[in-house]
Enzyme design. Structure first.
Site, PDB file in Angstrom:
ATOM      1  N   LYS A  75       0.800  -1.231   0.000  1.00  0.00           N
ATOM      2  CA  LYS A  75       0.000   0.000   0.000  1.00  0.00           C
ATOM      3  C   LYS A  75       0.831   1.279   0.000  1.00  0.00           C
ATOM      4  O   LYS A  75       0.437   2.274  -0.609  1.00  0.00           O
ATOM      5  CB  LYS A  75      -0.954   0.004   1.198  1.00  0.00           C
ATOM      6  CG  LYS A  75      -2.056  -1.037   1.111  1.00  0.00           C
ATOM      7  CD  LYS A  75      -2.996  -0.933   2.296  1.00  0.00           C
ATOM      8  CE  LYS A  75      -4.070  -2.007   2.236  1.00  0.00           C
ATOM      9  NZ  LYS A  75      -5.043  -1.865   3.346  1.00  0.00           N
ATOM     10  N   ASP A 111      -9.540   2.980   2.624  1.00  0.00           N
ATOM     11  CA  ASP A 111      -9.408   2.381   3.955  1.00  0.00           C
ATOM     12  C   ASP A 111      -9.854   3.335   5.062  1.00  0.00           C
ATOM     13  O   ASP A 111     -10.599   2.964   5.970  1.00  0.00           O
ATOM     14  CB  ASP A 111      -7.960   1.969   4.220  1.00  0.00           C
ATOM     15  CG  ASP A 111      -7.610   0.616   3.623  1.00  0.00           C
ATOM     16  OD1 ASP A 111      -8.533  -0.186   3.385  1.00  0.00           O
ATOM     17  OD2 ASP A 111      -6.418   0.364   3.412  1.00  0.00           O
TER      18      ASP A 111
END
Length: 288
Positions: A75, A111
């Site tokens: 990520k 997220d």
């Protein structure tokens, strides 16, 4: 509608890349959503090692994928290989969702928004209050950045003092300066500091992989350090109830399993790829 016997040359493909990915619920969840919505899409998972990441990003674009999710450990690294980043992804320094549009790869981060939506759905008010987060990597960065943007007043972030630590500290200071949220990065080895921070917080968040795989029987916070009135959240969703959450539940504390964050970040991501809203009630009933 994407049944296995109706996949054609027109079917659009969305993927998950990371390692490990075998445990992921995303392929079943998104494909079920696509089918429910009558969309000719399918979602697959690919195990991509760090040294393969750049090639994978180029390959997915070359093959005409509609987009993909990015999971651990990529990520915070994938952004350098993309054409553009959304403002949120750029500020967070992490990408978990990529859309491929007009020949360009555009990185987003759902997220943080997914986590905050899950907090809201659990009737937990953290705005104007203090929270403690363990993990300054991809998921942790998204969570503490979105929390700061949304009005959480103070955030203590704990991480092992590795080669990433100083870069994370600089990033956290930048977010603090931009949002006005009081933030600091602290060595996870400082257990006295962690204990005090948790005692002052309304929410504790595990944003590491501790609790899954070979670390399934471990926790980043001991039960003895869980203060009365604390809410405890985990980003790990396999297993659905981690040791951290079991310990919190035994003490009568409110718990937020990682499946809730997974659902809401997935919903936001699906809208980015398809322009359609995920049927979250249907997905929650079918998979959770």
């Amino acid at each position: 509608m994407t049944h296995l016997n109706s996949i054609t040359g027109h079917t659009k493909t969305v993927a998950l890349i990371g390692t490990p990915v075998e445990h992921s619920m995303s392929p079943a969840m998104h494909t079920a959503s696509f089918e429910y919505l009558g969309l000719d899409y399918i979602y697959l998972a690919y195990n991509v090692r760090p040294e393969e990441l750049e090639d994978a990003v180029r390959g997915l674009k070359a093959l005409g994928f509609a987009g993909y999710n990015v999971t651990m450990p990529h990520k915070t690294f994938v952004g350098q290989y993309l054409d553009e980043l959304s403002p949120a992804a750029e500020l967070m320094g992490a990408v978990n969702t990529v859309v491929i549009k007009d020949g360009k790869t555009i990185g987003h981060n759902t997220d943080g928004a997914g986590f905050m939506r899950n907090v809201q759905e659990n009737d937990l008010d953290i705005i104007g209050k203090k929270i403690t987060v363990v993990g300054a990597g991809g998921a942790g960065s998204a969570i503490y950045t979105q929390a700061a943007l949304d009005g959480v007043s103070e955030i203590d972030i704990y991480n092992t003092k590795d080669t990433f630590f100083d870069r994370a500290a600089k990033h956290i200071k930048e977010i603090s300066d931009k949002t006005g949220c009081k933030m600091r990065l602290i060595d996870l080895a400082d257990k006295d500091s962690l204990r005090l921070s948790v005692a002052e917080s309304v929410l504790f968040v595990n944003a590491t992989r501790v609790g899954m795989g070979d670390l399934e029987n471990e926790s980043v916070l001991s039960a003895e350090d869980m203060a009365e009135g604390l809410a405890v959240a985990d980003t790990v969703y396999d297993p659905p109830i981690t040791k951290l959450l079991r310990d919190a539940d035994k003490k009568g504390l409110k718990t937020l399993p990682g499946l809730g964050m997974l659902l809401w970040q997935a919903s936001i991501g699906e809208q980015i790829w398809t322009g359609k809203e995920m049927p979250t009630d249907f997905i929650e009933e079918k998979f959770f």
